[in-house]
Design a protein around this motif. Sequence first.
Motif, short mmCIF file in Angstrom:
data_model
loop_
_atom_site.label_atom_id
_atom_site.label_comp_id
_atom_site.label_asym_id
_atom_site.label_seq_id
_atom_site.Cartn_x
_atom_site.Cartn_y
_atom_site.Cartn_z
N GLU A 130 -4.62 -50.52 -2.80
CA GLU A 130 -4.74 -49.58 -3.92
C GLU A 130 -5.42 -48.29 -3.49
O GLU A 130 -5.07 -47.20 -3.95
CB GLU A 130 -5.51 -50.22 -5.07
CG GLU A 130 -4.71 -51.28 -5.79
CD GLU A 130 -5.46 -51.85 -6.97
OE1 GLU A 130 -6.44 -51.22 -7.44
OE2 GLU A 130 -5.06 -52.93 -7.44
N LYS A 131 -6.40 -48.39 -2.62
CA LYS A 131 -7.09 -47.19 -2.13
C LYS A 131 -6.13 -46.32 -1.30
O LYS A 131 -6.18 -45.10 -1.37
CB LYS A 131 -8.32 -47.57 -1.32
CG LYS A 131 -9.41 -48.19 -2.17
CD LYS A 131 -10.67 -48.34 -1.37
CE LYS A 131 -11.74 -49.04 -2.13
NZ LYS A 131 -12.26 -48.34 -3.27
N MET A 132 -5.26 -46.97 -0.51
CA MET A 132 -4.30 -46.21 0.28
C MET A 132 -3.32 -45.46 -0.62
O MET A 132 -2.86 -44.38 -0.28
CB MET A 132 -3.55 -47.12 1.26
CG MET A 132 -4.37 -47.51 2.46
SD MET A 132 -3.41 -48.32 3.74
CE MET A 132 -3.46 -50.00 3.19
N MET A 133 -3.00 -46.05 -1.78
CA MET A 133 -2.14 -45.35 -2.74
C MET A 133 -2.78 -44.03 -3.16
O MET A 133 -2.10 -43.00 -3.22
CB MET A 133 -1.90 -46.21 -3.98
CG MET A 133 -0.92 -47.32 -3.80
SD MET A 133 -0.76 -48.35 -5.27
CE MET A 133 -0.35 -47.18 -6.53
N ALA A 134 -4.08 -44.06 -3.41
CA ALA A 134 -4.78 -42.84 -3.83
C ALA A 134 -4.96 -41.87 -2.67
O ALA A 134 -4.76 -40.67 -2.81
CB ALA A 134 -6.13 -43.20 -4.43
N TRP A 135 -5.34 -42.40 -1.51
CA TRP A 135 -5.60 -41.55 -0.34
C TRP A 135 -4.36 -40.79 0.10
O TRP A 135 -4.42 -39.62 0.46
CB TRP A 135 -6.10 -42.37 0.83
CG TRP A 135 -7.45 -42.99 0.64
CD1 TRP A 135 -8.43 -42.60 -0.23
CD2 TRP A 135 -7.96 -44.12 1.34
NE1 TRP A 135 -9.51 -43.42 -0.12
CE2 TRP A 135 -9.27 -44.36 0.84
CE3 TRP A 135 -7.47 -44.95 2.33
CZ2 TRP A 135 -10.06 -45.40 1.31
CZ3 TRP A 135 -8.26 -45.98 2.79
CH2 TRP A 135 -9.54 -46.20 2.29
N PHE A 136 -3.22 -41.47 0.10
CA PHE A 136 -2.00 -40.87 0.64
C PHE A 136 -0.99 -40.48 -0.44
O PHE A 136 0.15 -40.14 -0.13
CB PHE A 136 -1.34 -41.83 1.64
CG PHE A 136 -2.24 -42.23 2.78
CD1 PHE A 136 -2.74 -41.28 3.65
CD2 PHE A 136 -2.60 -43.55 2.96
CE1 PHE A 136 -3.58 -41.64 4.70
CE2 PHE A 136 -3.45 -43.93 4.01
CZ PHE A 136 -3.93 -42.97 4.87
N LEU A 158 0.70 -42.23 -2.67
CA LEU A 158 1.89 -43.08 -2.62
C LEU A 158 2.30 -43.52 -4.01
O LEU A 158 1.47 -43.62 -4.91
CB LEU A 158 1.62 -44.31 -1.74
CG LEU A 158 1.21 -44.05 -0.30
CD1 LEU A 158 0.81 -45.34 0.38
CD2 LEU A 158 2.32 -43.36 0.47
N GLN A 159 3.57 -43.81 -4.20
CA GLN A 159 4.08 -44.29 -5.48
C GLN A 159 3.74 -45.76 -5.71
O GLN A 159 3.56 -46.19 -6.83
CB GLN A 159 5.61 -44.12 -5.54
CG GLN A 159 6.06 -42.69 -5.43
CD GLN A 159 5.68 -41.90 -6.66
OE1 GLN A 159 5.55 -42.44 -7.75
NE2 GLN A 159 5.47 -40.60 -6.49
N ALA A 160 3.69 -46.53 -4.62
CA ALA A 160 3.39 -47.97 -4.70
C ALA A 160 2.51 -48.35 -3.51
O ALA A 160 2.35 -47.57 -2.57
CB ALA A 160 4.68 -48.77 -4.67
#
Length: 102
Positions: A70-76, A78-80
């Motif tokens: 979930e953190k990678m979704m925010a950092w990058f 991302l849609q999913a």
Amino acid sequence: MFDWMAWTTPVAVFFSCVVLMLAGMTVWEVKSPTRERRGWLPIATTRGDRLFIGLLAAAYVNLAWVGLGEKMMAWFSLQAEPTVWISFVASMALLALVMRKG
């Protein structure tokens, strides 16, 4: 019996690989007993030791990937969440490195 676990395809593939590695290492050990050697790990290890250390490292890589999804979704942006196949490949590469050079 196994209803508590999310048996997705990547999870099933990961555990199947672990079972196959354990079976393969058993046959290999019976045919060719191992000797301790030193690699870049700070201790002298046998093949079984390196497999155990590598499997622990692979599990930690997968857990970290799932935990940070979930953190990678925010950092990058991302849609999913990123696919767990990436962590599977990374963890198997780390396992291979530990088995080969450890």
